[in-house]
Design a protein around this motif. Structure first.
Motif, mmCIF file in Angstrom:
data_model
loop_
_atom_site.group_PDB
_atom_site.id
_atom_site.type_symbol
_atom_site.label_atom_id
_atom_site.label_comp_id
_atom_site.label_asym_id
_atom_site.label_seq_id
_atom_site.Cartn_x
_atom_site.Cartn_y
_atom_site.Cartn_z
ATOM 1 N N ALA A 138 0.858 -1.190 0.000
ATOM 2 C CA ALA A 138 0.000 0.000 0.000
ATOM 3 C C ALA A 138 0.886 1.230 0.000
ATOM 4 O O ALA A 138 2.018 1.196 0.494
ATOM 5 C CB ALA A 138 -0.926 0.002 1.212
ATOM 6 N N THR A 139 0.368 2.329 -0.549
ATOM 7 C CA THR A 139 1.130 3.574 -0.621
ATOM 8 C C THR A 139 0.171 4.757 -0.584
ATOM 9 O O THR A 139 -0.992 4.657 -0.985
ATOM 10 C CB THR A 139 2.005 3.624 -1.884
ATOM 11 N N THR A 140 0.657 5.889 -0.079
ATOM 12 C CA THR A 140 -0.141 7.104 -0.043
ATOM 13 C C THR A 140 0.788 8.295 0.095
ATOM 14 O O THR A 140 2.002 8.147 0.246
ATOM 15 C CB THR A 140 -1.149 7.082 1.127
ATOM 16 N N VAL A 141 0.211 9.495 0.042
ATOM 17 C CA VAL A 141 0.874 10.723 0.479
ATOM 18 C C VAL A 141 0.070 11.231 1.657
ATOM 19 O O VAL A 141 -1.149 11.435 1.555
ATOM 20 C CB VAL A 141 0.948 11.770 -0.634
ATOM 21 N N ASP A 142 0.727 11.422 2.798
ATOM 22 C CA ASP A 142 -0.012 11.732 4.023
ATOM 23 C C ASP A 142 -0.307 13.221 4.155
ATOM 24 O O ASP A 142 0.004 14.030 3.266
ATOM 25 C CB ASP A 142 0.715 11.163 5.244
ATOM 26 N N ALA A 143 -0.912 13.589 5.275
ATOM 27 C CA ALA A 143 -1.349 14.967 5.490
ATOM 28 C C ALA A 143 -0.196 15.946 5.620
ATOM 29 O O ALA A 143 -0.383 17.157 5.519
ATOM 30 C CB ALA A 143 -2.228 15.034 6.739
ATOM 31 N N TRP A 144 1.020 15.456 5.842
ATOM 32 C CA TRP A 144 2.218 16.299 5.921
ATOM 33 C C TRP A 144 2.965 16.350 4.591
ATOM 34 O O TRP A 144 4.040 16.918 4.516
ATOM 35 C CB TRP A 144 3.142 15.775 7.022
ATOM 36 N N GLY A 145 2.410 15.737 3.542
ATOM 37 C CA GLY A 145 3.042 15.720 2.227
ATOM 38 C C GLY A 145 4.114 14.663 2.063
ATOM 39 O O GLY A 145 4.848 14.672 1.072
ATOM 40 N N ARG A 146 4.215 13.732 2.996
ATOM 41 C CA ARG A 146 5.223 12.676 2.926
ATOM 42 C C ARG A 146 4.670 11.474 2.173
ATOM 43 O O ARG A 146 3.530 11.059 2.403
ATOM 44 C CB ARG A 146 5.641 12.250 4.342
ATOM 45 N N ALA A 147 5.474 10.905 1.281
ATOM 46 C CA ALA A 147 5.079 9.684 0.578
ATOM 47 C C ALA A 147 5.391 8.480 1.461
ATOM 48 O O ALA A 147 6.476 8.384 2.037
ATOM 49 C CB ALA A 147 5.817 9.568 -0.746
ATOM 50 N N LEU A 148 4.425 7.574 1.572
ATOM 51 C CA LEU A 148 4.580 6.358 2.366
ATOM 52 C C LEU A 148 4.456 5.143 1.459
ATOM 53 O O LEU A 148 3.565 5.094 0.605
ATOM 54 C CB LEU A 148 3.505 6.260 3.460
ATOM 55 N N TRP A 149 5.322 4.167 1.692
ATOM 56 C CA TRP A 149 5.206 2.875 1.013
ATOM 57 C C TRP A 149 5.272 1.780 2.069
ATOM 58 O O TRP A 149 6.247 1.700 2.825
ATOM 59 C CB TRP A 149 6.341 2.669 0.009
ATOM 60 N N LEU A 150 4.261 0.940 2.114
ATOM 61 C CA LEU A 150 4.271 -0.219 3.004
ATOM 62 C C LEU A 150 4.724 -1.422 2.190
ATOM 63 O O LEU A 150 4.094 -1.779 1.191
ATOM 64 C CB LEU A 150 2.885 -0.466 3.589
ATOM 65 N N ILE A 151 5.817 -2.032 2.619
ATOM 66 C CA ILE A 151 6.483 -3.067 1.835
ATOM 67 C C ILE A 151 6.468 -4.388 2.596
ATOM 68 O O ILE A 151 6.742 -4.432 3.799
ATOM 69 C CB ILE A 151 7.938 -2.656 1.531
ATOM 70 N N CYS A 152 6.115 -5.451 1.884
ATOM 71 C CA CYS A 152 6.192 -6.793 2.448
ATOM 72 C C CYS A 152 7.468 -7.451 1.921
ATOM 73 O O CYS A 152 7.651 -7.561 0.703
ATOM 74 C CB CYS A 152 4.981 -7.625 2.053
#
Length: 293
Positions: free
Chosen positions: A20-34
């Motif tokens: 899963a991936t998103t850009v959060d409320a602080w403008g940071r890109a997140l990637w959840l990696i298995c």
């Protein structure tokens, strides 16, 4: 009008599966990696990266304006469809389907351990948090017509998983069947939903406001003051509809074509993420682009 590059997952993670991936409320890109996953075919859409072990330790990679951080989330035991940041260094993971009554939302502390879980409802289309301890969940029809939580179409929770508010359509306004586009800013959310695609504005300190909109089935939107841009409405996926809002209506001003940063046509993209005046898009799991107001 060209997109701008926002964030790219570093090459050292190329051999890993992004769950899963998103850009959060602080403008940071997140990637959840298995670390160990295989692609599981689905009846609709792209294959899902299914972990080979259950539970597993997931790697959360964050790009904060070019600075890369890693964090391990321990003992993940769900098919994650959404990840987002919460205040105080916490994170929330959501599994979109919860047909058997499971608790499909789980909150992790800054140390990477699960602190709390709760049931968010079935058929979660969006799950997005803001910087003021609110989490918004929006749903599609399979949950709206079958699940008592999802039936509202749009629900607000506090950042500990307590339900604070649920949508009830005003008299004369169609209820939510499926939310097509959602924008979440601090203390406010905007949604466009099937079947009539009004623009719904919900503030945490007041009643919902519903405006008539000429843009049918937008895929994403950015909002700032009285200005709004909607992407992909009226079956034109690459069109940005620039509009302004008055008390009751969304009024079109201009329509422009959105392209990749190099001017190439924008043909396909994953579901956009709207954060106030910014609209984030990705063509793959690894790269985010941005446009907005």
């Amino acid at each position: 009008m060209a997109l701008r590059r926002h964030a790219l997952l570093p090459r050292q993670y190329d051999h890993r599966r992004v769950v899963a991936t998103t850009v959060d409320a602080w403008g940071r890109a997140l990637w959840l990696i298995c670390p160990d996953a295989e692609l599981e075919p689905r009846p609709y859409g792209s294959p899902y990266p299914r972990p080979r072990t259950d539970p597993y330790d997931a790697l959360l990679v964050t790009d904060d304006r070019g600075t890369i951080h890693e964090r391990t989330l321990h003992d993940v035991s769900m098919w994650v469809s959404a990840v987002d940041s919460l205040p105080n260094g916490r994170f929330i993971l959501v599994e979109g389907r919860a047909t058997r009554g499971e608790r499909n939302a789980r909150i992790y502390g800054r140390e990477g351990r699960s602190r709390h879980s709760f049931r968010m409802g079935d058929a979660v289309e969006f799950a997005m948090a803001d910087r003021r301890h609110h989490v918004w969940s929006a749903y599609f029809d399979e949950g709206v017509y079958a699940d008592p939580i999802s039936a509202a179409g749009l629900v607000r929770w506090d950042s500990g998983g307590r339900q604070e508010w649920r949508y009830s359509a005003p008299e004369g306004i169609e209820y939510i069947d499926t939310v097509y586009a959602l924008n979440v800013d601090d203390g406010v959310a905007w949604a466009s939903y099937y079947p009539t695609f009004p623009l719904l504005e919900v503030r945490t300190n007041g009643k919902p406001c519903v405006r008539a909109s000429p843009v049918v089935a937008p895929r994403g939107m950015a909002v700032h003051g009285e200005e709004i841009v909607m992407l992909g409405g009226n079956r034109q996926n690459d069109r940005l509809h620039r509009c302004r809002m008055d008390e009751h209506n969304v009024i079109p001003i201009e329509e422009v074509q959105l392209t990749h940063p190099d001017g190439a046509p924008l043909k396909q993209y994953a579901r956009p993420i709207g954060r106030g005046r910014h609209l984030y898009l990705r063509g793959s799991a690894k790269q985010w682009f941005v446009t907005g107001i």
